[in-house]
Design a protein around this motif. Structure first.
Motif, mmCIF file in Angstrom:
data_model
loop_
_atom_site.group_PDB
_atom_site.id
_atom_site.type_symbol
_atom_site.label_atom_id
_atom_site.label_comp_id
_atom_site.label_asym_id
_atom_site.label_seq_id
_atom_site.Cartn_x
_atom_site.Cartn_y
_atom_site.Cartn_z
ATOM 1 N N THR A 51 1.253 -0.694 -0.730
ATOM 2 C CA THR A 51 -0.305 0.059 0.280
ATOM 3 C C THR A 51 0.784 1.083 0.112
ATOM 4 N N LEU A 52 0.437 2.078 0.006
ATOM 5 C CA LEU A 52 0.949 3.352 -0.033
ATOM 6 C C LEU A 52 1.857 3.585 1.454
ATOM 7 N N ASN A 53 1.299 3.632 2.352
ATOM 8 C CA ASN A 53 1.344 3.554 3.202
ATOM 9 C C ASN A 53 2.443 2.807 3.912
ATOM 10 N N GLY A 54 2.521 1.621 2.739
ATOM 11 C CA GLY A 54 3.975 0.328 3.418
ATOM 12 C C GLY A 54 4.784 0.409 2.352
ATOM 13 N N GLY A 55 4.432 1.125 1.648
ATOM 14 C CA GLY A 55 5.400 1.183 0.421
ATOM 15 C C GLY A 55 6.152 2.042 0.224
ATOM 16 N N VAL A 56 6.492 3.552 1.449
ATOM 17 C CA VAL A 56 7.436 4.446 1.211
ATOM 18 C C VAL A 56 8.877 3.684 1.191
ATOM 19 N N TYR A 57 8.426 2.570 2.123
ATOM 20 C CA TYR A 57 10.051 2.398 2.590
ATOM 21 C C TYR A 57 10.512 0.613 2.178
ATOM 22 N N PRO A 58 10.952 0.632 0.829
ATOM 23 C CA PRO A 58 10.294 -0.981 0.204
ATOM 24 C C PRO A 58 11.705 -1.762 0.527
ATOM 25 N N PRO A 59 11.949 -2.750 0.789
ATOM 26 C CA PRO A 59 13.223 -3.841 1.350
ATOM 27 C C PRO A 59 14.044 -3.565 0.398
ATOM 28 N N SER A 60 15.395 -3.873 0.293
ATOM 29 C CA SER A 60 16.679 -3.081 -0.942
ATOM 30 C C SER A 60 16.407 -4.027 -2.291
ATOM 31 N N GLY A 61 16.361 -3.646 -3.186
ATOM 32 C CA GLY A 61 16.421 -4.466 -4.211
ATOM 33 C C GLY A 61 14.999 -4.268 -5.143
ATOM 34 N N THR A 62 13.802 -4.169 -4.284
ATOM 35 C CA THR A 62 12.765 -4.082 -5.010
ATOM 36 C C THR A 62 12.208 -2.230 -4.830
ATOM 37 N N TYR A 64 8.263 -0.454 -5.064
ATOM 38 C CA TYR A 64 6.919 -0.362 -5.229
ATOM 39 C C TYR A 64 6.461 1.014 -5.996
ATOM 40 N N ALA A 65 5.855 0.478 -7.129
ATOM 41 C CA ALA A 65 5.265 1.700 -7.248
ATOM 42 C C ALA A 65 3.698 2.246 -8.354
ATOM 43 N N ALA A 66 3.618 2.621 -9.108
ATOM 44 C CA ALA A 66 2.037 3.343 -9.395
ATOM 45 C C ALA A 66 2.296 4.041 -10.804
ATOM 46 N N SER A 67 1.625 4.270 -11.234
ATOM 47 C CA SER A 67 1.016 5.498 -12.207
ATOM 48 C C SER A 67 -0.368 5.269 -12.590
ATOM 49 N N TRP A 68 -0.892 6.359 -11.976
ATOM 50 C CA TRP A 68 -2.585 6.807 -12.338
ATOM 51 C C TRP A 68 -2.645 7.859 -13.566
ATOM 52 N N PRO A 69 -3.647 8.648 -13.776
ATOM 53 C CA PRO A 69 -3.135 9.821 -14.941
ATOM 54 C C PRO A 69 -2.626 11.157 -13.446
ATOM 55 N N GLY A 70 -2.495 12.002 -14.354
ATOM 56 C CA GLY A 70 -1.185 12.277 -13.545
ATOM 57 C C GLY A 70 -0.595 13.048 -12.788
ATOM 58 N N VAL A 71 0.073 11.182 -12.048
ATOM 59 C CA VAL A 71 0.575 11.172 -10.303
ATOM 60 C C VAL A 71 0.968 9.776 -11.443
ATOM 61 N N GLU A 72 2.441 9.880 -10.870
ATOM 62 C CA GLU A 72 3.906 8.579 -10.437
ATOM 63 C C GLU A 72 4.108 8.604 -8.992
ATOM 64 N N PHE A 73 4.011 7.509 -8.497
ATOM 65 C CA PHE A 73 4.999 6.903 -6.870
ATOM 66 C C PHE A 73 5.653 5.762 -7.285
ATOM 67 N N ILE A 74 6.629 6.066 -6.994
ATOM 68 C CA ILE A 74 7.601 5.450 -6.896
ATOM 69 C C ILE A 74 8.719 5.245 -5.450
ATOM 70 N N GLY A 75 8.538 3.853 -4.668
ATOM 71 C CA GLY A 75 8.925 3.883 -3.544
ATOM 72 C C GLY A 75 10.727 2.890 -3.778
ATOM 73 N N ASP A 76 11.549 3.351 -3.374
ATOM 74 C CA ASP A 76 12.974 3.281 -3.467
ATOM 75 C C ASP A 76 14.051 3.157 -2.437
ATOM 76 N N GLN A 77 14.818 2.249 -1.901
ATOM 77 C CA GLN A 77 15.763 2.626 -0.719
ATOM 78 C C GLN A 77 17.002 4.171 -2.068
ATOM 79 N N GLN A 78 17.452 3.477 -3.065
ATOM 80 C CA GLN A 78 17.958 4.358 -3.749
ATOM 81 C C GLN A 78 18.081 5.517 -3.877
ATOM 82 N N VAL A 79 17.329 5.980 -3.615
ATOM 83 C CA VAL A 79 16.825 7.247 -4.032
ATOM 84 C C VAL A 79 17.200 8.418 -2.727
ATOM 85 N N MET A 80 17.581 7.321 -1.278
ATOM 86 C CA MET A 80 17.893 8.153 -0.434
ATOM 87 C C MET A 80 19.224 8.706 0.183
ATOM 88 N N ILE A 81 19.356 9.396 -0.999
ATOM 89 C CA ILE A 81 20.658 10.111 -1.005
ATOM 90 C C ILE A 81 20.957 11.588 0.101
#
Length: 213
Positions: A51-62, A64-81
């Protein structure tokens, strides 16, 4: 585990408003195409979602994403810079004509980083923790930040800290939650407000990301 986030949101406008109209993850093929576009040259396989609440910090190498009209979400540890302005160029380029939000926090070390791009132009980036201090502070503070910089959220030392002064003018995790609410419409640490995005009802697809053999 504490509160941790590592996420990007691409949007055609106000992110909270667009996420409120989201629901079940959109067509899997559309989301998978987005994930492949943002991870060129990587091997991508589908896995269980979140879910959105559970997907903000996926396991390493995973991811979580979704694409809707007008907005796209990506949860990914690699953006923790530590320096959000150094987000890989192809991820920023994907925001042409759109808003891009990065939000990252790690409660174990009281670290916060967030950034906002408009049409590929960085307008605000902040990264700080008590141990490292202010690592990046670019652009003008956004409205939700001002009470923190103005001294309205001082940190009260714990009794066993010998009244040692906190090295920052506010606690990063307090600002982290306000930043998440202002930029994305939901929270991780605080109490949801009536007009917040209901992150438990928004489904995300899962993908495992690997380097090719």
């Amino acid at each position: 585990m504490g509160a941790r986030t590592g996420l990007l949101v691409y949007a055609d406008g106000d992110v909270p408003g667009l996420l409120k109209r989201a629901g079940e993850a959109d067509h899997r093929d559309r989301t998978a195409a987005m994930v492949r576009r943002l991870h060129p040259g990587r091997e991508i396989t589908e896995c269980g979602g979140s879910t959105l609440n559970g997907g903000v910090y996926p396991p390493s190498g995973t991811v979580y994403a979704a694409s809707w009209p007008g907005v796209e979400f990506i949860g990914d540890q690699q953006v923790m810079i530590d320096f959000p302005s150094r987000l890989p160029g192809h991820l920023v380029a994907a925001s042409a004509g759109r808003r891009l939000v990065l939000h990252a926090m790690h409660s174990v070390v009281d670290w916060l980083a967030f950034a906002v791009w408009e049409d590929g132009r960085l307008v605000r980036s902040l990264s700080l923790s008590p141990d490292s201090g202010i690592m990046e502070n670019l652009g003008e503070p956004l409205a939700f930040e001002l009470p923190y910089w103005n001294g309205d959220h001082p940190v009260t030392p714990w009794p066993d800290d010998d009244d040692e002064e906190y090295p920052l003018p506010f606690h990063p995790l307090e600002l982290a939650d306000d930043a998440l609410r202002a930029l994305c419409g939901f929270v991780q640490l605080g109490y949801p407000e009536p007009d917040d995005v209901d992150g438990d009802t928004i489904r995300l697809h899962g993908f495992e990301i690997r380097d090719p053999d």
